[in-house]
Design a protein around this motif. Sequence first.
Motif, PDB file in Angstrom:
ATOM      1  N   GLU A 139       5.522 -50.820 -10.017  1.00 54.14           N
ATOM      2  CA  GLU A 139       5.286 -49.339 -10.608  1.00 54.14           C
ATOM      3  C   GLU A 139       6.436 -48.067 -10.335  1.00 54.14           C
ATOM      4  O   GLU A 139       6.224 -47.259 -11.416  1.00 54.14           O
ATOM      5  N   VAL A 140       7.676 -48.764  -9.772  1.00 53.52           N
ATOM      6  CA  VAL A 140       9.012 -47.555  -9.498  1.00 53.52           C
ATOM      7  C   VAL A 140      10.118 -47.968 -10.788  1.00 53.52           C
ATOM      8  O   VAL A 140      10.228 -47.135 -11.395  1.00 53.52           O
ATOM      9  N   PHE A 141      10.470 -48.993 -10.911  1.00 49.75           N
ATOM     10  CA  PHE A 141      11.485 -49.899 -11.427  1.00 49.75           C
ATOM     11  C   PHE A 141      10.967 -50.150 -12.166  1.00 49.75           C
ATOM     12  O   PHE A 141      11.838 -50.987 -14.000  1.00 49.75           O
ATOM     13  N   GLY A 142       9.572 -50.933 -12.822  1.00 54.21           N
ATOM     14  CA  GLY A 142       9.077 -51.059 -14.658  1.00 54.21           C
ATOM     15  C   GLY A 142       9.653 -52.768 -14.191  1.00 54.21           C
ATOM     16  O   GLY A 142       9.460 -52.716 -14.927  1.00 54.21           O
ATOM     17  N   TYR A 143       9.995 -53.492 -13.430  1.00 57.63           N
ATOM     18  CA  TYR A 143       9.895 -55.252 -13.385  1.00 57.63           C
ATOM     19  C   TYR A 143       9.035 -55.392 -14.357  1.00 57.63           C
ATOM     20  O   TYR A 143       7.575 -55.315 -14.305  1.00 57.63           O
ATOM     21  N   ILE A 148       9.419 -59.783 -11.350  1.00 59.54           N
ATOM     22  CA  ILE A 148       9.201 -60.192 -10.090  1.00 59.54           C
ATOM     23  C   ILE A 148       8.643 -61.504  -9.514  1.00 59.54           C
ATOM     24  O   ILE A 148       8.816 -62.326  -8.715  1.00 59.54           O
ATOM     25  N   ALA A 149       8.024 -62.640 -11.003  1.00 57.25           N
ATOM     26  CA  ALA A 149       7.643 -63.433 -10.000  1.00 57.25           C
ATOM     27  C   ALA A 149       8.596 -64.045 -10.252  1.00 57.25           C
ATOM     28  O   ALA A 149       8.863 -65.224  -8.984  1.00 57.25           O
ATOM     29  N   GLY A 150       9.925 -64.647 -11.455  1.00 54.51           N
ATOM     30  CA  GLY A 150      11.594 -64.629 -10.534  1.00 54.51           C
ATOM     31  C   GLY A 150      12.161 -64.314  -9.034  1.00 54.51           C
ATOM     32  O   GLY A 150      12.892 -65.098  -8.203  1.00 54.51           O
ATOM     33  N   VAL A 151      11.770 -62.881  -9.027  1.00 56.70           N
ATOM     34  CA  VAL A 151      12.455 -62.353  -7.463  1.00 56.70           C
ATOM     35  C   VAL A 151      11.745 -63.372  -6.657  1.00 56.70           C
ATOM     36  O   VAL A 151      12.423 -63.654  -5.279  1.00 56.70           O
ATOM     37  N   LEU A 152      10.322 -62.967  -6.672  1.00 60.23           N
ATOM     38  CA  LEU A 152       9.554 -63.473  -5.565  1.00 60.23           C
ATOM     39  C   LEU A 152       9.434 -65.375  -5.404  1.00 60.23           C
ATOM     40  O   LEU A 152       8.662 -65.940  -4.418  1.00 60.23           O
TER      41      LEU A 152
END
Length: 301
Positions: A139-143, A148-152
């Motif tokens: 919501e803030v950075f528009g990923y 996000i799935a890759g990050v987490l």
Amino acid sequence: MTERTTGPEEPPEAAAAGQDPYLRHRRLLFATAYRMLGSVADAEDVLQDAWLTWHRADRSHVRDPRAYLVRTVTNLALNRLTSARAQREKYVGPWLPEPLLTSPDAAEETEMADSVSTAMLVVLETLTPVERAVFVLREVFGYSHAEIAGVLERPEPAVRQIAHRAREHVRARRPRHDTDVGRREEVTSRFIEACAGGDLAAVMELLAPDVTCWSDGGGKVTAARRPVHGADHVARWILGVLAKPQTRGVVAERALINGELGLLMTLGGTPVAALTYDVSDGRIQNLRLQVNPDKLTGVRP
């Protein structure tokens, strides 16, 4: 902030700006960590740990430095947030985020300023650590959900569900407030004048009937251990605090705190308190007073 005695120091930005990806993306990394943790000191510690990780990494295998650094900071913040939750159960009195002085340029970006407002950080605190990470990145950075799935390191469908749940949670708890800058400035000026004059009626007139005031002393300085409710009680409490001998010499100044106009109180040039608030229908709806000296590093010029 934890003192580091080993490991490489961060190189000066002037020497490596535009060359080292860590320095190039440091503003984004701090913004991510701060929104995740609600703490300037913890965010800086996370960035220092991220720098150490980046320094030791085999960069020949890093295809996208920005993604690598965001993933590193997010996971470090997740670990710190999980341990912080346990510590906050023992916290003395209400817990509030650490305030942060922001520049006028940053405040002009309405969406970004809103995402770092004290009110928003308080709402984010009610999310689980993973929900908070997903919400900030999405919501803030528009990923994208895939990013996000890759990050987490979680399946994309699971990330989509978490994002939806977090968004609905924030929407339901987000306080309603005016976005009119002129009205906020007018209310702030009248509030300063009323408090300086000790005018109880004038202070009460500026407060919403169901106003609530939270003060965070962390057991380090005197503060209300519980929230104060109602215009009459809040007004009397504020004027009572201002009348105490230890507040003599305190100067209240307008300041852009967490993207919104607030009040910074200083004594001999040293910040002793930061006040943020919501304005709705021309009245102050919520007040958040940070007086814990350990949590005022972000408002020092």
